[in-house]
Each structure stands twice: as C-alpha cells, then as structure tokens.
Design a protein around this motif. Structure first.
Motif, mmCIF file in Angstrom:
data_model
loop_
_atom_site.group_PDB
_atom_site.id
_atom_site.type_symbol
_atom_site.label_atom_id
_atom_site.label_comp_id
_atom_site.label_asym_id
_atom_site.label_seq_id
_atom_site.Cartn_x
_atom_site.Cartn_y
_atom_site.Cartn_z
ATOM 1 N N THR A 78 0.852 -1.109 0.135
ATOM 2 C CA THR A 78 0.004 0.027 0.162
ATOM 3 C C THR A 78 1.127 1.233 0.036
ATOM 4 O O THR A 78 2.003 1.210 0.082
ATOM 5 N N GLY A 79 0.268 2.340 -0.134
ATOM 6 C CA GLY A 79 1.017 3.745 -0.092
ATOM 7 C C GLY A 79 1.720 3.890 1.131
ATOM 8 O O GLY A 79 2.791 4.161 1.226
ATOM 9 N N TYR A 80 1.003 3.496 2.352
ATOM 10 C CA TYR A 80 1.228 3.686 3.743
ATOM 11 C C TYR A 80 2.617 2.541 3.894
ATOM 12 O O TYR A 80 3.666 3.063 4.480
ATOM 13 N N ASP A 81 2.431 1.506 3.343
ATOM 14 C CA ASP A 81 3.602 0.484 3.520
ATOM 15 C C ASP A 81 4.833 1.034 2.828
ATOM 16 O O ASP A 81 5.899 1.080 3.375
ATOM 17 N N THR A 112 5.704 4.179 2.191
ATOM 18 C CA THR A 112 6.280 5.495 2.945
ATOM 19 C C THR A 112 7.144 4.950 4.112
ATOM 20 O O THR A 112 7.912 5.238 4.363
ATOM 21 N N ARG A 113 6.738 3.664 4.707
ATOM 22 C CA ARG A 113 7.406 3.024 5.720
ATOM 23 C C ARG A 113 8.696 2.598 5.358
ATOM 24 O O ARG A 113 9.851 2.620 5.908
ATOM 25 N N ASP A 118 11.053 5.335 4.867
ATOM 26 C CA ASP A 118 11.509 5.827 6.304
ATOM 27 C C ASP A 118 12.618 4.863 6.810
ATOM 28 O O ASP A 118 13.518 5.658 7.328
ATOM 29 N N HIS A 171 6.295 11.926 1.992
ATOM 30 C CA HIS A 171 5.158 10.890 1.765
ATOM 31 C C HIS A 171 4.279 11.510 0.626
ATOM 32 O O HIS A 171 3.752 10.615 -0.015
ATOM 33 N N TYR A 230 2.879 9.252 -2.651
ATOM 34 C CA TYR A 230 1.684 9.194 -2.958
ATOM 35 C C TYR A 230 1.105 9.804 -4.580
ATOM 36 O O TYR A 230 0.490 9.296 -5.230
ATOM 37 N N ARG A 276 -7.914 -0.520 1.580
ATOM 38 C CA ARG A 276 -6.709 -0.408 1.345
ATOM 39 C C ARG A 276 -6.387 -0.447 -0.219
ATOM 40 O O ARG A 276 -7.038 -1.069 -0.872
#
Length: 208
Positions: free
Chosen positions: A17-20, A22-23, A26, A37, A41, A66
């Motif tokens: 996912t986009g969140y994954d 970004t992690r 990081d 971030h 996206y 998601r």
C-alpha cells in the motif's frame, strides 16, 4: 534515476500500500533515495494512470479500504529498460566538507565539535548496519539470488560508514583533538535504515 524507479524496485520486491511504501522509505530506501510521503503518493497515482502499476482495493472492515499497488508487465519492462542504461556519475555535495575547508576563517573549535558529532552519527549508523547484517545475512555463502542484491547494497552502506568514520578519526587526529572528551551534544536524529530480504526470501530461508 527518478522516484518512479525507486518505487518500481520496491514494489517488484513485494506489493504494498502507499502507507507501506512510506514506511519502507523511512526505514530503508530513504538511505539512498529521499522522498516525502506526499511525493510518494503523487507518483504512485501517476504510475497507476500510466499503466506501470495495478491497484487492488482491499476492504478495510470498519477502516478505510486499502489500495494495494503491484508492478504490471509494462512496469517490469520499464525496470528492464532502466537497468540497461548506464548510471550517470553522481556528484557529491557536502556542506560538511566545505565547512571544514573554511574552518580557518571561522570558529575552529565549533567545527572540530561538529566533526566529533558527525563521528558519533557514523558510529551509530555503522553499528545499526552491522547488526542488520548479522541478523538477516549471517552467512554470505548461503545468500539466495533474491538476497544478494540487498546484501550488496547493505555492504555498500557499511563500507561507506566505515570510511566516513575513519575520515573523522583522521581529521580529529590531524587537528590534535583525538584525545578531547566527546561533548554532551547528542548526534542528530539518524534514520535507522534496514536492508531486509523480501518476505518470500526470508520465508524460504526459515523453511530451508
């Protein structure tokens, strides 16, 4: 290289996912390629529109759905094309090095203190990389085809930190400051990067 290629590499290793993503930036990819971030996206949306990525919607079950991104055949063709291109020489820009060169015109003690602070940063980052290597790649001879590129990049990070640490030590000795106690000023926040094997590779190692 563009952010697009960094995302293609990460998603070729494992969909996310986009969140994954970004992690991942990081914690690992950010050591070699920085992106906010918002940038991640924005580029993901453009890549999906261009057909480089496929998007799968997973119901959130009480939470927002998601959006899971995966590389398409067109995306893999772009990765193949990009890897065949010679990599341009990368110019080093270092405010730290310029400050050292100009220390005779400014506050020499402050610059020496900065060298000691940078040394502490490199020592901390090196220790993290070494622990990462010991945890994920304890036996170089047993590396899988998937793990070798990740290990190679991690080794690059280790060798870089070793070199920068040695440079700081040499400068402190050169300026007669090698025996000066370390100041109480803590090192700046360091991203603890990791270069882990893809999930499939780690699973195969555990079951081998």
């Amino acid at each position: 290289m563009s952010l697009q290629h960094a995302l293609l590499v990460s998603l070729a290793e494992q969909e996310a996912t986009g969140y994954d993503l970004t992690r991942r930036f990081d914690r690992s990819l950010g050591f070699f390629w920085r992106a906010t971030h918002q940038q991640i996206y924005r580029v993901l949306g453009r890549m999906a529109e261009d057909g480089l990525l496929a998007v799968r919607i997973e119901p959130g079950e009480g939470r927002p759905d998601r959006r899971v991104y995966a590389v398409t055949d067109l995306g893999r063709e772009e990765l193949l094309r990009w890897t065949r291109e010679p990599t341009p020489s990368e110019q080093l820009r270092s405010e730290f090095a310029v400050k050292i060169r100009g220390m005779g015109f400014g506050d020499e003690d402050a610059v020496v203190a900065d060298i000691r602070r940078r040394r502490a940063e490199h020592a901390e980052q090196l220790a993290y990389f070494e622990a990462n290597r010991a945890k994920h790649y304890p036996d170089v001879e047993a590396l899988t085809d998937e793990e070798r590129p990740l290990y190679a990049v991690l080794r690059g990070g280790i060798l870089t930190e070793q070199s920068l640490l040695a440079w700081c030590d040499e400068m402190l000795d050169l300026f007669g400051a090698s025996d000066v106690p370390v100041a109480d000023t803590p090192p700046t926040d360091i991203r603890h990067e990791t270069t882990e094997a893809p999930e499939a590779s780690r699973t195969s190692r555990r079951t081998a």
